[in-house]
Design an enzyme around this catalytic site. Structure first.
Site, PDB file in Angstrom:
ATOM      1  N   SER A 199       0.834  -1.198   0.000  1.00 43.18           N
ATOM      2  CA  SER A 199       0.000   0.000   0.000  1.00 43.18           C
ATOM      3  C   SER A 199       0.878   1.261   0.000  1.00 43.18           C
ATOM      4  O   SER A 199       1.667   1.453  -0.912  1.00 43.18           O
ATOM      5  CB  SER A 199      -0.957  -0.049   1.198  1.00 43.18           C
ATOM      6  OG  SER A 199      -1.997   0.878   1.071  1.00 43.18           O
ATOM      7  N   ASP A 231      -0.532  -4.833  -3.582  1.00 49.76           N
ATOM      8  CA  ASP A 231      -1.892  -4.298  -3.586  1.00 49.76           C
ATOM      9  C   ASP A 231      -1.975  -2.774  -3.560  1.00 49.76           C
ATOM     10  O   ASP A 231      -2.733  -2.189  -2.771  1.00 49.76           O
ATOM     11  CB  ASP A 231      -2.703  -4.879  -2.423  1.00 49.76           C
ATOM     12  CG  ASP A 231      -4.189  -5.036  -2.815  1.00 49.76           C
ATOM     13  OD1 ASP A 231      -4.451  -5.514  -3.922  1.00 49.76           O
ATOM     14  OD2 ASP A 231      -5.064  -4.643  -2.030  1.00 49.76           O
ATOM     15  N   HIS A 264      -7.114  -6.447   1.596  1.00 49.01           N
ATOM     16  CA  HIS A 264      -6.070  -5.519   1.183  1.00 49.01           C
ATOM     17  C   HIS A 264      -4.711  -5.885   1.760  1.00 49.01           C
ATOM     18  O   HIS A 264      -3.670  -5.747   1.087  1.00 49.01           O
ATOM     19  CB  HIS A 264      -6.461  -4.095   1.619  1.00 49.01           C
ATOM     20  CG  HIS A 264      -5.451  -3.053   1.287  1.00 49.01           C
ATOM     21  ND1 HIS A 264      -4.882  -2.924   0.033  1.00 49.01           N
ATOM     22  CD2 HIS A 264      -4.889  -2.074   2.056  1.00 49.01           C
ATOM     23  CE1 HIS A 264      -4.024  -1.912   0.032  1.00 49.01           C
ATOM     24  NE2 HIS A 264      -4.006  -1.397   1.248  1.00 49.01           N
TER      25      HIS A 264
END
Length: 393
Positions: A132, A157, A356
């Site tokens: 992220s 991700d 996530h």
């Protein structure tokens, strides 16, 4: 024979209750220390593995280095490598002169500074792995050439298109999270039930690094460290007492080791209403009773969000080192990355059965992907009977 009739209450009692208690870092990492950079900033670092290239892990916004605990422990059993994870500025137990500067430039410079302070003038081959926000910082670090021995980059991700689209609803998402937790266990339970971290074991070690005391501001990791040290001291004292007893019998002529049989008056054994005697375990320090909140208020970092992700796809594609993207679903690819993937500019791995926090939800699968990535590019060797799952590796 009369059949046993179980009430709903009894059946409920038979269901094993999930354990949401926090786990200590030393189950996964070999060492923990603080690295002080030339500017005087102190970064909390966790390491494991002995030889091979270094996987340098950069966590996502609000997470901490402990987010990589299970993955680090797993990948070091597959191939020869070292894992280094550190708390980024404003996160975990890292302390800097300005914890509020989370700009891409500042944080990528931090990565270069930590590498310089950690390895001095002889850095090993390094693969950046970021999740992220950490994935974006990994790309910025690579593009700026801050790691001279960079041999690969893996981004987990995060892609520019979906990240930029999500920024409009990010404040709403943050407002929807609990601001206060009564206990650390409640925070871990929330993380699992909300789906933020789908892997219970990972949540038990990772969430500790995301919290602090609402009263004293002491981080969750430091508080857990105190209780862990106290427990270790108790065990050490008891082992020492056992050693003294054995030493006292060493001068006897008995051919066998001394076997201690404690009487009912011993403080370590107490009468039991059912079996006569029951073992009394050493008592641990009473845990602190106070509430917990988030270590970092992500809502106050909004001015940096655009800088993390804008132009990220082209920056990623321009990195000369071997590249890999690990996503929770194909819908996350934007146009630039779709074209780049069709042209074979990077390796794409999809793990749709997770949220996530891909590396926390499926640490074994991500470890396997990273191990094969390193083997494919011939930068390491497999351990034991590790089976390469990607043809041609």
């Amino acid at each position: 024979m009369v059949p046993t009739v179980w009430s709903a209450a009894k059946r409920k009692n038979l269901i094993r209750k999930k354990d949401y208690s926090p786990l200590h870092w030393d189950k996964y990492f070999k060492s923990k220390h603080d690295v002080v950079t030339a500017s005087g900033d102190s970064f909390r670092v966790y390491e494991c593995g002995e030889v091979g290239p270094v996987l340098l892990f950069l966590h996502g916004g609000g997470f901490s280095a402990l987010s990589w605990a299970l993955l680090s422990a797993e990948v070091t059993t597959l191939v020869k490598c070292r894992c280094v994870a550190f708390d980024l500025r404003g996160h975990g137990d890292t302390v800097t002169s300005d914890d509020t500067d989370l700009s891409a430039e500042r944080m990528s410079s931090d990565v270069g500074d930590v590498v310089s302070s950690l390895f001095k003038d002889d850095p090993p081959p390094i693969i950046l792995v970021g999740h992220s926000m950490g994935g974006a910082i990994a790309v910025h670090t690579a593009v700026r050439g801050l790691i001279p021995t960079l041999i690969g980059i893996a981004v987990i991700d995060v892609v520019e298109g979906t990240a930029m689209d999500a920024l409009t609803s990010m404040q709403s998402f943050l407002r929807g999270r609990p601001k206060i937790f009564d206990t650390m266990e409640k925070a871990i339970e929330w993380a699992v039930r909300s789906g933020q971290i789908q892997n219970l074991e990972s949540a038990r070690v990772s969430m500790v690094g995301q919290l602090k005391s609402a009263e004293s501001n002491e981080t969750g990791t430091e508080e857990l460290e105190h209780s862990h040290d106290s427990q270790t001291d108790i065990i050490a004292e008891e082992l020492e007492e056992d050693g003294e007893d054995e030493d006292s019998s060493s001068g006897s002529n008995h051919p066998y080791p001394l076997i201690r049989v404690q009487s009912p008056s011993s403080p370590s054994i107490q009468p039991s209403s059912t079996s006569g005697f029951a073992l009394k375990l050493p008592s641990l320090p009473t845990p602190k009773i106070h509430k917990y909140t988030w270590r970092i208020d992500l809502s106050k970092t909004e001015k940096f969000w655009k800088g993390w992700f804008e132009g990220l796809s082209q920056k990623f594609l321009s990195c000369p080192a071997p590249k890999m993207l690990i996503l929770a679903g194909p819908d996350r690819l934007d146009k630039d990355l779709t074209i780049g993937q069709m042209q074979g500019k990077f390796q794409l791995n999809l793990l749709p059965q997770c949220g996530h926090a891909v590396h926390e939800d499926l640490p074994d699968k991500v470890a396997d992907i990273l191990a094969n990535f390193m083997l494919r590019h011939r930068v390491t060797e497999p351990l034991a009977n590790f089976q390469r799952s990607i043809p041609g590796c």
